[in-house]
Design a protein around this motif. Structure first.
Motif, PDB file in Angstrom:
ATOM      1  N   ALA A 154     -14.570  -6.289   6.808  1.00 49.89           N
ATOM      2  CA  ALA A 154     -14.027  -5.336   5.842  1.00 49.89           C
ATOM      3  C   ALA A 154     -14.214  -3.924   6.368  1.00 49.89           C
ATOM      4  N   THR A 155     -13.297  -3.057   6.013  1.00 53.68           N
ATOM      5  CA  THR A 155     -13.410  -1.651   6.377  1.00 53.68           C
ATOM      6  C   THR A 155     -13.085  -0.778   5.173  1.00 53.68           C
ATOM      7  N   ILE A 156     -13.565   0.439   5.230  1.00 49.19           N
ATOM      8  CA  ILE A 156     -13.245   1.417   4.192  1.00 49.19           C
ATOM      9  C   ILE A 156     -12.963   2.737   4.879  1.00 49.19           C
ATOM     10  N   SER A 157     -11.836   3.345   4.543  1.00 49.56           N
ATOM     11  CA  SER A 157     -11.424   4.575   5.194  1.00 49.56           C
ATOM     12  C   SER A 157     -12.120   5.783   4.584  1.00 49.56           C
ATOM     13  N   GLY A 158     -11.932   6.928   5.229  1.00 51.22           N
ATOM     14  CA  GLY A 158     -12.496   8.152   4.684  1.00 51.22           C
ATOM     15  C   GLY A 158     -11.984   8.438   3.279  1.00 51.22           C
ATOM     16  N   GLY A 159     -10.746   8.026   3.025  1.00 44.83           N
ATOM     17  CA  GLY A 159     -10.156   8.217   1.711  1.00 44.83           C
ATOM     18  C   GLY A 159     -10.529   7.139   0.711  1.00 44.83           C
ATOM     19  N   GLY A 160     -11.357   6.185   1.138  1.00 38.58           N
ATOM     20  CA  GLY A 160     -11.819   5.150   0.219  1.00 38.58           C
ATOM     21  C   GLY A 160     -10.942   3.921   0.129  1.00 38.58           C
ATOM     22  N   ILE A 161      -9.980   3.798   1.033  1.00 43.88           N
ATOM     23  CA  ILE A 161      -9.104   2.623   1.032  1.00 43.88           C
ATOM     24  C   ILE A 161      -9.825   1.478   1.737  1.00 43.88           C
ATOM     25  N   ASP A 162      -9.909   0.337   1.071  1.00 44.60           N
ATOM     26  CA  ASP A 162     -10.605  -0.785   1.685  1.00 44.60           C
ATOM     27  C   ASP A 162      -9.617  -1.824   2.206  1.00 44.60           C
ATOM     28  N   ASN A 163     -10.113  -2.605   3.128  1.00 50.11           N
ATOM     29  CA  ASN A 163      -9.301  -3.617   3.794  1.00 50.11           C
ATOM     30  C   ASN A 163     -10.211  -4.791   4.118  1.00 50.11           C
ATOM     31  N   TYR A 164      -9.698  -6.013   3.927  1.00 45.59           N
ATOM     32  CA  TYR A 164     -10.528  -7.198   4.113  1.00 45.59           C
ATOM     33  C   TYR A 164      -9.841  -8.232   5.005  1.00 45.59           C
ATOM     34  N   ALA A 165     -10.645  -8.966   5.725  1.00 39.72           N
ATOM     35  CA  ALA A 165     -10.136 -10.130   6.437  1.00 39.72           C
ATOM     36  C   ALA A 165      -9.721 -11.172   5.409  1.00 39.72           C
ATOM     37  N   ASP A 166      -8.699 -11.929   5.745  1.00 46.02           N
ATOM     38  CA  ASP A 166      -8.226 -12.962   4.823  1.00 46.02           C
ATOM     39  C   ASP A 166      -9.336 -13.953   4.464  1.00 46.02           C
ATOM     40  N   SER A 167     -10.222 -14.190   5.415  1.00 42.04           N
ATOM     41  CA  SER A 167     -11.265 -15.199   5.219  1.00 42.04           C
ATOM     42  C   SER A 167     -12.286 -14.800   4.156  1.00 42.04           C
ATOM     43  N   VAL A 168     -12.378 -13.515   3.838  1.00 41.94           N
ATOM     44  CA  VAL A 168     -13.372 -13.072   2.849  1.00 41.94           C
ATOM     45  C   VAL A 168     -12.731 -12.393   1.638  1.00 41.94           C
ATOM     46  N   LEU A 182     -21.989  -4.166   1.607  1.00 41.72           N
ATOM     47  CA  LEU A 182     -21.080  -5.308   1.585  1.00 41.72           C
ATOM     48  C   LEU A 182     -21.678  -6.343   0.645  1.00 41.72           C
ATOM     49  N   GLN A 183     -20.950  -6.643  -0.397  1.00 42.62           N
ATOM     50  CA  GLN A 183     -21.345  -7.696  -1.320  1.00 42.62           C
ATOM     51  C   GLN A 183     -20.486  -8.912  -1.025  1.00 42.62           C
ATOM     52  N   MET A 184     -21.131 -10.029  -0.767  1.00 44.12           N
ATOM     53  CA  MET A 184     -20.396 -11.255  -0.478  1.00 44.12           C
ATOM     54  C   MET A 184     -20.817 -12.336  -1.456  1.00 44.12           C
ATOM     55  N   ASN A 185     -19.846 -12.987  -2.047  1.00 37.17           N
ATOM     56  CA  ASN A 185     -20.084 -14.055  -3.008  1.00 37.17           C
ATOM     57  C   ASN A 185     -19.473 -15.358  -2.502  1.00 37.17           C
ATOM     58  N   SER A 186     -19.844 -16.437  -3.165  1.00 32.86           N
ATOM     59  CA  SER A 186     -19.301 -17.756  -2.819  1.00 32.86           C
ATOM     60  C   SER A 186     -19.394 -18.018  -1.320  1.00 32.86           C
ATOM     61  N   LEU A 187     -20.570 -17.792  -0.785  1.00 37.63           N
ATOM     62  CA  LEU A 187     -20.755 -17.893   0.657  1.00 37.63           C
ATOM     63  C   LEU A 187     -20.562 -19.325   1.144  1.00 37.63           C
ATOM     64  N   LYS A 188     -20.007 -19.419   2.348  1.00 37.62           N
ATOM     65  CA  LYS A 188     -19.733 -20.702   2.976  1.00 37.62           C
ATOM     66  C   LYS A 188     -20.495 -20.793   4.294  1.00 37.62           C
ATOM     67  N   PRO A 189     -20.738 -22.000   4.775  1.00 37.89           N
ATOM     68  CA  PRO A 189     -21.418 -22.118   6.074  1.00 37.89           C
ATOM     69  C   PRO A 189     -20.702 -21.350   7.187  1.00 37.89           C
ATOM     70  N   GLU A 190     -19.383 -21.264   7.100  1.00 37.26           N
ATOM     71  CA  GLU A 190     -18.638 -20.542   8.145  1.00 37.26           C
ATOM     72  C   GLU A 190     -18.809 -19.033   8.071  1.00 37.26           C
ATOM     73  N   ASP A 191     -19.491 -18.557   7.050  1.00 38.14           N
ATOM     74  CA  ASP A 191     -19.837 -17.138   6.987  1.00 38.14           C
ATOM     75  C   ASP A 191     -21.080 -16.818   7.809  1.00 38.14           C
TER      76      ASP A 191
END
Length: 116
Positions: free
Chosen positions: A49-63, A80-89
């Motif tokens: 995930a990323t967040i721009s200077g303007g506060g725009i966030d972007n996420y990988a499809d997997s999360v 970074l808050q992550m929920n419903s964690l999977k072994p592949e995380d």
């Protein structure tokens, strides 16, 4: 000198949640593009995930839908808050900062293991 220090990794059961933090210094935190990346065993580093200077966030499809990136500009801290964690995380999670000079900076990483 830019320093990014992650914390909050650990062992989590599948379906659990985890919160990561990254304390930043030496970087224009409110302007830089900040992000979380991860590298799993035998895998290449990938954007989470990323967040721009303007506060725009972007996420990988997997999360997407189970993760939230946020920041506290006053505290120069990225989360970074992550929920419903999977072994592949399971991976080493890195904090990153892309500054106004187009330089990339990385933290030392924090291990997240999702296992029962």
């Amino acid at each position: 000198q830019v320093q990014l220090v992650e914390s909050g990794g650990g062992l989590v059961q599948p379906g659990g949640s985890l919160s990561l933090s990254c304390a930043a210094s030496g970087i224009m935190f409110g302007i830089a593009v900040m992000g979380w990346y991860r590298q799993g065993p035998g895998k290449q580093r990938e954007m989470v995930a990323t967040i721009s200077g303007g506060g725009i966030d972007n996420y990988a499809d997997s999360v997407k839908g189970r993760s939230t990136i946020s920041r506290d500009i006053a505290k120069k801290t990225l989360y970074l808050q992550m929920n419903s964690l999977k072994p592949e995380d399971t991976a080493v999670y890195y904090c990153s900062g892309h500054d106004v000079y187009e330089h990339d900076h990385w933290g030392q990483g924090t291990q997240v293991t999702v296992s029962s």
